[in-house]
Design a protein around this motif. Structure first.
Motif, PDB file in Angstrom:
ATOM      1  N   ALA A   1       4.713  11.717   0.866  1.00  0.00           N
ATOM      2  CA  ALA A   1       3.697  11.001   1.640  1.00  0.00           C
ATOM      3  C   ALA A   1       2.682  10.318   0.733  1.00  0.00           C
ATOM      4  O   ALA A   1       2.178   9.234   1.057  1.00  0.00           O
ATOM      5  CB  ALA A   1       2.998  11.971   2.589  1.00  0.00           C
ATOM      6  N   ALA A   2       2.377  10.927  -0.418  1.00  0.00           N
ATOM      7  CA  ALA A   2       1.337  10.382  -1.298  1.00  0.00           C
ATOM      8  C   ALA A   2       1.711   9.039  -1.872  1.00  0.00           C
ATOM      9  O   ALA A   2       0.833   8.246  -2.230  1.00  0.00           O
ATOM     10  CB  ALA A   2       1.055  11.373  -2.432  1.00  0.00           C
ATOM     11  N   ARG A   3       2.993   8.755  -1.978  1.00  0.00           N
ATOM     12  CA  ARG A   3       3.417   7.469  -2.533  1.00  0.00           C
ATOM     13  C   ARG A   3       3.156   6.301  -1.592  1.00  0.00           C
ATOM     14  O   ARG A   3       3.293   5.151  -1.988  1.00  0.00           O
ATOM     15  CB  ARG A   3       4.904   7.542  -2.891  1.00  0.00           C
ATOM     16  CG  ARG A   3       5.188   8.517  -4.033  1.00  0.00           C
ATOM     17  CD  ARG A   3       6.650   8.789  -4.181  1.00  0.00           C
ATOM     18  NE  ARG A   3       6.900   9.764  -5.250  1.00  0.00           N
ATOM     19  CZ  ARG A   3       8.031  10.421  -5.410  1.00  0.00           C
ATOM     20  NH1 ARG A   3       9.034  10.207  -4.585  1.00  0.00           N
ATOM     21  NH2 ARG A   3       8.173  11.295  -6.388  1.00  0.00           N
ATOM     22  N   ARG A   4       2.794   6.599  -0.352  1.00  0.00           N
ATOM     23  CA  ARG A   4       2.520   5.537   0.621  1.00  0.00           C
ATOM     24  C   ARG A   4       1.081   5.620   1.144  1.00  0.00           C
ATOM     25  O   ARG A   4       0.804   5.225   2.262  1.00  0.00           O
ATOM     26  CB  ARG A   4       3.509   5.622   1.790  1.00  0.00           C
ATOM     27  CG  ARG A   4       4.955   5.474   1.378  1.00  0.00           C
ATOM     28  CD  ARG A   4       5.869   5.285   2.582  1.00  0.00           C
ATOM     29  NE  ARG A   4       5.816   6.420   3.488  1.00  0.00           N
ATOM     30  CZ  ARG A   4       6.572   7.506   3.378  1.00  0.00           C
ATOM     31  NH1 ARG A   4       7.425   7.618   2.377  1.00  0.00           N
ATOM     32  NH2 ARG A   4       6.473   8.497   4.255  1.00  0.00           N
ATOM     33  N   THR A   5       0.206   6.168   0.318  1.00  0.00           N
ATOM     34  CA  THR A   5      -1.198   6.275   0.704  1.00  0.00           C
ATOM     35  C   THR A   5      -2.042   5.304  -0.119  1.00  0.00           C
ATOM     36  O   THR A   5      -1.555   4.632  -1.024  1.00  0.00           O
ATOM     37  CB  THR A   5      -1.709   7.716   0.485  1.00  0.00           C
ATOM     38  OG1 THR A   5      -1.463   8.104  -0.867  1.00  0.00           O
ATOM     39  CG2 THR A   5      -1.005   8.689   1.421  1.00  0.00           C
ATOM     40  N   VAL A   6      -3.324   5.245   0.203  1.00  0.00           N
ATOM     41  CA  VAL A   6      -4.241   4.336  -0.489  1.00  0.00           C
ATOM     42  C   VAL A   6      -4.389   4.779  -1.942  1.00  0.00           C
ATOM     43  O   VAL A   6      -4.555   5.968  -2.228  1.00  0.00           O
ATOM     44  CB  VAL A   6      -5.611   4.338   0.201  1.00  0.00           C
ATOM     45  CG1 VAL A   6      -6.613   3.508  -0.602  1.00  0.00           C
ATOM     46  CG2 VAL A   6      -5.495   3.791   1.608  1.00  0.00           C
ATOM     47  N   ARG A   7      -4.330   3.819  -2.850  1.00  0.00           N
ATOM     48  CA  ARG A   7      -4.466   4.117  -4.268  1.00  0.00           C
ATOM     49  C   ARG A   7      -5.866   3.744  -4.748  1.00  0.00           C
ATOM     50  O   ARG A   7      -6.288   2.591  -4.636  1.00  0.00           O
ATOM     51  CB  ARG A   7      -3.407   3.354  -5.072  1.00  0.00           C
ATOM     52  CG  ARG A   7      -2.067   4.046  -5.025  1.00  0.00           C
ATOM     53  CD  ARG A   7      -0.967   3.182  -5.601  1.00  0.00           C
ATOM     54  NE  ARG A   7       0.216   3.974  -5.869  1.00  0.00           N
ATOM     55  CZ  ARG A   7       1.032   4.444  -4.936  1.00  0.00           C
ATOM     56  NH1 ARG A   7       0.782   4.194  -3.675  1.00  0.00           N
ATOM     57  NH2 ARG A   7       2.080   5.175  -5.247  1.00  0.00           N
TER      58      ARG A   7
ATOM     59  N   ASP B   1       5.743  -1.153   2.533  1.00  0.00           N
ATOM     60  CA  ASP B   1       5.626  -0.906   3.972  1.00  0.00           C
ATOM     61  C   ASP B   1       6.236  -2.045   4.787  1.00  0.00           C
ATOM     62  O   ASP B   1       6.953  -1.812   5.765  1.00  0.00           O
ATOM     63  CB  ASP B   1       4.159  -0.738   4.355  1.00  0.00           C
ATOM     64  CG  ASP B   1       3.600   0.604   3.914  1.00  0.00           C
ATOM     65  OD1 ASP B   1       4.413   1.521   3.684  1.00  0.00           O
ATOM     66  OD2 ASP B   1       2.377   0.739   3.790  1.00  0.00           O
ATOM     67  N   LEU B   2       5.945  -3.292   4.389  1.00  0.00           N
ATOM     68  CA  LEU B   2       6.483  -4.429   5.127  1.00  0.00           C
ATOM     69  C   LEU B   2       8.007  -4.479   5.046  1.00  0.00           C
ATOM     70  O   LEU B   2       8.689  -4.735   6.043  1.00  0.00           O
ATOM     71  CB  LEU B   2       5.882  -5.724   4.586  1.00  0.00           C
ATOM     72  CG  LEU B   2       4.370  -5.911   4.813  1.00  0.00           C
ATOM     73  CD1 LEU B   2       3.891  -7.182   4.131  1.00  0.00           C
ATOM     74  CD2 LEU B   2       4.058  -5.955   6.292  1.00  0.00           C
ATOM     75  N   ALA B   3       8.545  -4.247   3.856  1.00  0.00           N
ATOM     76  CA  ALA B   3       9.992  -4.279   3.685  1.00  0.00           C
ATOM     77  C   ALA B   3      10.657  -3.226   4.552  1.00  0.00           C
ATOM     78  O   ALA B   3      11.707  -3.473   5.170  1.00  0.00           O
ATOM     79  CB  ALA B   3      10.349  -4.066   2.219  1.00  0.00           C
ATOM     80  N   ARG B   4      10.050  -2.039   4.623  1.00  0.00           N
ATOM     81  CA  ARG B   4      10.622  -0.960   5.421  1.00  0.00           C
ATOM     82  C   ARG B   4      10.605  -1.327   6.916  1.00  0.00           C
ATOM     83  O   ARG B   4      11.591  -1.114   7.634  1.00  0.00           O
ATOM     84  CB  ARG B   4       9.820   0.315   5.169  1.00  0.00           C
ATOM     85  CG  ARG B   4      10.503   1.586   5.609  1.00  0.00           C
ATOM     86  CD  ARG B   4       9.678   2.805   5.195  1.00  0.00           C
ATOM     87  NE  ARG B   4       9.516   2.866   3.752  1.00  0.00           N
ATOM     88  CZ  ARG B   4       8.391   2.640   3.106  1.00  0.00           C
ATOM     89  NH1 ARG B   4       7.315   2.287   3.775  1.00  0.00           N
ATOM     90  NH2 ARG B   4       8.319   2.725   1.795  1.00  0.00           N
ATOM     91  N   GLU B   5       9.496  -1.892   7.393  1.00  0.00           N
ATOM     92  CA  GLU B   5       9.396  -2.248   8.809  1.00  0.00           C
ATOM     93  C   GLU B   5      10.350  -3.391   9.158  1.00  0.00           C
ATOM     94  O   GLU B   5      11.029  -3.359  10.190  1.00  0.00           O
ATOM     95  CB  GLU B   5       7.956  -2.652   9.131  1.00  0.00           C
ATOM     96  CG  GLU B   5       6.965  -1.511   9.010  1.00  0.00           C
ATOM     97  CD  GLU B   5       5.543  -1.978   9.217  1.00  0.00           C
ATOM     98  OE1 GLU B   5       5.369  -3.153   9.642  1.00  0.00           O
ATOM     99  OE2 GLU B   5       4.611  -1.202   8.967  1.00  0.00           O
ATOM    100  N   TRP B   6      10.427  -4.385   8.302  1.00  0.00           N
ATOM    101  CA  TRP B   6      11.288  -5.521   8.596  1.00  0.00           C
ATOM    102  C   TRP B   6      12.766  -5.143   8.523  1.00  0.00           C
ATOM    103  O   TRP B   6      13.580  -5.636   9.311  1.00  0.00           O
ATOM    104  CB  TRP B   6      10.986  -6.660   7.625  1.00  0.00           C
ATOM    105  CG  TRP B   6       9.609  -7.241   7.820  1.00  0.00           C
ATOM    106  CD1 TRP B   6       8.785  -7.052   8.892  1.00  0.00           C
ATOM    107  CD2 TRP B   6       8.893  -8.088   6.916  1.00  0.00           C
ATOM    108  NE1 TRP B   6       7.602  -7.720   8.728  1.00  0.00           N
ATOM    109  CE2 TRP B   6       7.636  -8.385   7.529  1.00  0.00           C
ATOM    110  CE3 TRP B   6       9.175  -8.635   5.673  1.00  0.00           C
ATOM    111  CZ2 TRP B   6       6.684  -9.184   6.917  1.00  0.00           C
ATOM    112  CZ3 TRP B   6       8.222  -9.445   5.066  1.00  0.00           C
ATOM    113  CH2 TRP B   6       6.993  -9.721   5.676  1.00  0.00           C
ATOM    114  N   ALA B   7      13.103  -4.273   7.578  1.00  0.00           N
ATOM    115  CA  ALA B   7      14.498  -3.819   7.493  1.00  0.00           C
ATOM    116  C   ALA B   7      14.896  -3.052   8.747  1.00  0.00           C
ATOM    117  O   ALA B   7      16.023  -3.180   9.240  1.00  0.00           O
ATOM    118  CB  ALA B   7      14.697  -2.961   6.245  1.00  0.00           C
ATOM    119  N   ALA B   8      13.967  -2.251   9.292  1.00  0.00           N
ATOM    120  CA  ALA B   8      14.264  -1.515  10.525  1.00  0.00           C
ATOM    121  C   ALA B   8      14.465  -2.472  11.693  1.00  0.00           C
ATOM    122  O   ALA B   8      15.369  -2.281  12.521  1.00  0.00           O
ATOM    123  CB  ALA B   8      13.129  -0.530  10.822  1.00  0.00           C
TER     124      ALA B   8
END
Length: 321
Positions: free
Chosen positions: A136-142, A25-32
């Motif tokens: 979506a499931a790949r970015r949910t709580v595990r 999630d952090l990598a995606r936000e920072w790359a944007a």
């Protein structure tokens, strides 16, 4: 652009300093954010942004925000998917009705095609929903396999309860008679999802899909058998030469597939009259099972996959014009 490459390298360093479950999630936000700075040609801003992240300490508030976003995403997927399954069921039924109305005056097999059309379209749309849920499931709580299974099944049960209550409030008769079969289906589906998730966590994805599909099929089949057995007798007297209003139990394993296809598959049982009685008593539930099963299995297995951290710069950032 050299500035962008340096910034990407700094972001990679920054991402590796965070817990694995937060990196994607952090990598995606920072790359944007980096892409936006590059697009506006703010080169020093790119370096300041990436450099500050690379040298700053891991901030607990930021971790909390990322965890909260993941939690809200999980709740959104699990709560919205069951109503979408109902929407799939209704849309497929309406489409089947329109198709039958157009075909009944043109071809002799229009009536025989009703249930296969409904079930086929329901399955197709259910798989499409499952593909969306998988991403979506790949970015949910595990969590563990059992909590995941319960997280999938409980919102489905809540949706079913709300729907039955709504229908009962509108004066629909015999609505709550379907509750025992639905409860049995939910219980057995939970076991199937638990087993599939446990296998997926071990990296045995083929076995997870096989066990999950077989378990979900058994759950739906047993639920339909219970609904038929509790509402249609095994024997009944013949009145005025008409077929008895009964269904022989010998064909019980086929009842689910009869509801989906309106066929006896060339076997003597169930007879045409028995098929009519079965589909008259149990029709919507098997279609709902068909709509929910792809999504439920897809989520349980996808959520069990190990998290993969995306690395900034894996996708090229366009250079400013």
């Amino acid at each position: 652009m050299v500035t962008r490459r340096v910034a990407v390298l700094l972001l990679r360093v920054a991402v590796r300093r965070w817990p694995v479950e937060l990196r994607a999630d952090l990598a995606r936000e920072w790359a944007a954010e980096l892409h936006e700075l590059a697009r506006t040609d703010r080169r020093w801003g790119m370096l300041r942004f990436a450099g500050s992240l690379a040298v700053s300490r891991v901030a607990t508030p930021l971790a909390d925000r990322a965890g909260a976003r993941r939690l809200w995403r999980t709740a959104g997927v699990l709560l919205l998917a069951p109503p979408f399954c109902l929407a799939v069921l209704v849309f497929a039924g309406l489409t089947m009705g329109l198709a039958h109305g157009w075909l009944e005056m043109r071809v002799p097999w229009a009536t025989a095609a009703q249930l296969p059309t409904w079930s086929g379209l329901t399955a197709l749309l259910g798989v499409a929903l499952a593909l969306v849920v998988t991403r979506a499931a790949r970015r949910t709580v595990r969590v563990g396999a059992l909590p995941t299974a319960l997280g999938v099944v409980l919102p489905v049960g809540a949706t079913v309860t709300a729907t039955l209550a709504l229908l009962a409030g509108r004066g629909e008769s015999r609505v709550w008679e379907s509750a025992p079969g639905l409860l049995l289906w939910l219980a057995l589906l939970t076991a199937a999802l638990w087993a599939a998730g446990a296998l997926a966590r071990q990296g045995r994805f083929r076995a997870a899909w096989l066990v999950g599909l077989l378990g979900a099929l058994v759950a739906a089949d047993v639920a339909v058998v219970l609904a038929v057995v509790t509402s249609i007798p095994a024997t009944a007297p013949v009145v005025d030469g008409m077929p008895p209003d009964s269904v022989d139990r010998i064909s019980a394993p086929l009842w689910l597939f009869t509801c989906w296809t309106d066929s006896s598959f060339g076997l003597p049982r169930p007879t045409g009259w028995e098929r009519f009685l079965i589909t008259d008593r149990v029709l919507v539930e098997p279609m709902f099972y068909l709509a929910c099963t792809p999504y439920a299995l897809a989520y349980a297995i996808a959520a069990a996959r190990p998290a993969t951290a995306a690395v900034p710069g894996s996708e090229p950032v366009p250079a400013p014009a």
